[in-house]
Design a protein around this motif. Sequence first.
Motif, PDB file in Angstrom:
ATOM      1  N   PRO A   1      24.923  39.431  35.890  1.00  0.00           N
ATOM      2  CA  PRO A   1      26.371  39.372  36.255  1.00  0.00           C
ATOM      3  C   PRO A   1      27.060  38.250  35.894  1.00  0.00           C
ATOM      4  N   ALA A   2      28.273  38.595  35.198  1.00  0.00           N
ATOM      5  CA  ALA A   2      29.062  37.690  34.649  1.00  0.00           C
ATOM      6  C   ALA A   2      30.684  38.278  34.756  1.00  0.00           C
ATOM      7  N   TYR A   3      31.517  37.163  34.767  1.00  0.00           N
ATOM      8  CA  TYR A   3      33.018  37.387  34.725  1.00  0.00           C
ATOM      9  C   TYR A   3      33.338  38.093  33.429  1.00  0.00           C
ATOM     10  N   SER A   4      34.007  38.941  33.614  1.00  0.00           N
ATOM     11  CA  SER A   4      34.240  40.145  32.367  1.00  0.00           C
ATOM     12  C   SER A   4      34.732  39.330  31.182  1.00  0.00           C
ATOM     13  N   ALA A   5      35.949  38.577  31.587  1.00  0.00           N
ATOM     14  CA  ALA A   5      36.542  38.017  30.372  1.00  0.00           C
ATOM     15  C   ALA A   5      35.614  36.966  29.633  1.00  0.00           C
ATOM     16  N   ASP A   6      34.510  36.488  29.922  1.00  0.00           N
ATOM     17  CA  ASP A   6      33.616  35.515  29.474  1.00  0.00           C
ATOM     18  C   ASP A   6      32.350  36.274  29.050  1.00  0.00           C
TER      19      ASP A   6
ATOM     20  N   VAL B   1      34.659  48.710  34.995  1.00  0.00           N
ATOM     21  CA  VAL B   1      35.907  48.932  34.476  1.00  0.00           C
ATOM     22  C   VAL B   1      36.163  48.087  33.148  1.00  0.00           C
ATOM     23  N   ASP B   2      36.156  46.770  33.329  1.00  0.00           N
ATOM     24  CA  ASP B   2      36.467  45.846  32.503  1.00  0.00           C
ATOM     25  C   ASP B   2      35.486  45.875  31.412  1.00  0.00           C
ATOM     26  N   LEU B   3      34.071  45.852  31.720  1.00  0.00           N
ATOM     27  CA  LEU B   3      33.288  45.923  30.504  1.00  0.00           C
ATOM     28  C   LEU B   3      33.340  47.228  29.661  1.00  0.00           C
ATOM     29  N   THR B   4      33.675  48.364  30.150  1.00  0.00           N
ATOM     30  CA  THR B   4      33.707  49.553  29.444  1.00  0.00           C
ATOM     31  C   THR B   4      35.089  49.693  28.627  1.00  0.00           C
TER      32      THR B   4
ATOM     33  N   GLY C   1      26.449  45.159  35.855  1.00  0.00           N
ATOM     34  CA  GLY C   1      28.044  45.393  35.965  1.00  0.00           C
ATOM     35  C   GLY C   1      28.506  45.066  37.452  1.00  0.00           C
ATOM     36  N   TYR C   2      28.124  43.630  37.775  1.00  0.00           N
ATOM     37  CA  TYR C   2      28.786  43.139  38.929  1.00  0.00           C
ATOM     38  C   TYR C   2      29.239  41.723  38.464  1.00  0.00           C
ATOM     39  N   LEU C   3      30.296  41.432  39.641  1.00  0.00           N
ATOM     40  CA  LEU C   3      30.585  40.059  39.399  1.00  0.00           C
ATOM     41  C   LEU C   3      29.556  38.957  40.105  1.00  0.00           C
ATOM     42  N   PRO C   4      29.275  37.828  39.482  1.00  0.00           N
ATOM     43  CA  PRO C   4      28.335  36.846  39.913  1.00  0.00           C
ATOM     44  C   PRO C   4      28.763  36.623  41.518  1.00  0.00           C
ATOM     45  N   LYS C   5      27.489  36.491  42.154  1.00  0.00           N
ATOM     46  CA  LYS C   5      27.761  35.938  43.452  1.00  0.00           C
ATOM     47  C   LYS C   5      27.317  34.612  43.717  1.00  0.00           C
TER      48      LYS C   5
END
Length: 656
Positions: free
Chosen positions: A211-216, A238-241, A525-529
């Motif tokens: 899991p990572a922030y998409s922009a990074d 959505v962002d990664l795709t 495809g998840y945001l980091p917790k």
Amino acid sequence: MSTLVIVGAGPRGTGLLERIAANAAELLPAERPLHIHLVDPYPPGAGRIWRYEQSPLLRMNSMAEDVTMFTDERSTIEGPVRPGPSLAEWAARSEEFAPYREPDDPDVRAELRSLAPTDFPTRRAQSAYLDWVLRRAVADLPPHVTVSLHRDTAQELTGPADGPQLVRLTGRTLSADHVALTIGHLDSAPDPRHAPMARFAARHGRFHLAPAYSADADLSPVAPGEHLILRGFGLAFVDLTSMLTEGRGGRFEETGAGLVYHPSGREPVIHVGSRRGVPYHSKTDYRLQGPPAPLPRFFDRAAVDDVLARPGPLELRRDFWPLMAKEIGFGHYHELFHAHPERTTVSWADFLAAYERLDWYSPTLARLTAAAVPDPADRLDFERLDHPLAGLELDSPEALQRHLRAYITEDADRRADPAHSADLGAFLALLSLFGQLPRVMASGRLTARAVGEELDEWWFGFFSYLASGPPGFRLRQLLALSEAGVVRFLGAGIRVEADEATGTFRASSPTVPGHTVTATALVEGYLPKHDLGRTRDPVLRQLHRDGRIAEEVVDDAEHTHRSGLLTISPADSRILDPSLGGAPHPRRTALGPHTSLRAAAAFARPRTDSPGFRQNDAAARAILRDLAGADPGPPPGPAIRQGAGDLAAAAASGRQ
């Protein structure tokens, strides 16, 4: 002169500064000057998540008129209300709002000039708005409050509870009377549950993204045509795709037959699945068709007080959810009866009189809604919404592709059609729940299992799925990507395994029994917790190591839940310090998503009485009261005076 250090100059730090500006005239006498140090390696105002330096493909999932950083007449705060423009209002008349600074990027300038209130802006447009909000907050400070900006990273926070706090940066050390940690969304070391897949990928030369922030996220190792399993169907998906398709040169074209995707040939084949197996519901792109519902009605302070007065431990689903569901239903049916009365059989007054008397799970309520609302599509069914593929078994992968395309088409059509504006009524009622949920969270009455499984897992996941989905055009794009064969649907309850014999990842789902997909790349495809024990933030890591902060742990005889969040006082966001016996630290505050208040977004929809704004106001007032009585120290170095026009320039250059 007193000194305050705010570590984190993104939206949350900016919001705290705005509340300091609003409250300083009342709480900080002119003879008690204050200097504020803003510390952030990223651009002030926008911070890391909303910084300009990210792909123009990345967008907000809120309409421009639904984004504000300012309190309004609905705000229940102790301090002064200081209205300000929403993103849409600012974009339409930005030159009128001092201190205005035109964005450097011509594409951002063009977007802001043409931005409609119901558009979903790019994150770069939001960056420009947040840059202005910060400069306005600085301009609104009284003359005896000054600001310095440090494009730097805080490395360490030390100092006694009754003395100066020392904030060590990369280049210098700041002394402060008070420190506020408003450091926003943070990275953590990967969850141990992802370690086996990461090691497997390393052994076999495969790609694995935790899991990572998409922009990074670095997606460059994913090869053209490579089969990739993407686990997760929310905003990160959505962002990664977008970055793996349009970001690699593909393009969408509107045709008479609908949206068509033209691949560049550099895309991977993306196999996507999740627990539900469907994408988050898209946001609506219209306004209410009837009058706004008078919210809250069933989940207000009095109702929560009644539940909290019950003896014994409480559970979210058993004790609070019936009231929450009834509130959402009230918003839904209020809009349906007022805006679309032709689809109902009784008057609103008669329906409401019966609705008020009945419990949410009462069979009588089910009969009432069935009789008053003949079309099942107009009724609110949470189980159907939460588990859309439950029990579905299809005989082939192609049957699943057809089923999901039909499901997504129906959802996209419905969310774009004002005839279904009851969905927006439900959405607004869903948002209103956050008016009282912080009290429920902070009450200490929920069982440990209820906090872990019902609040942190089910509720926030359910809320995001219903209310925090992508703009509708993203679902149209997803359909086009599916038709082009670039995206393939896996189904619900997916299981991903590593095959040592072939060095590949294998995914399966009970939605298509017996079918398995093989891939050479896996993306979580998840945001980091955030997890305090694994945080990569140097200050939090140091404080945790030194025993000066504590992870929130909720336990009872039946269960123990470790949330990973920094424990703070619900009243004023002071950090609870284990070295002080768990008491609030008198000189340290923390605000944001990494804290036990589980704060909602730092900016909010106008006129929704944002909990985040209430938290900012309470914290700012507590800090100012303390600083008003602090012993004055020596004056600081060079300051950015309120109203100065060079704040953005200083931020861009990195000078202090």
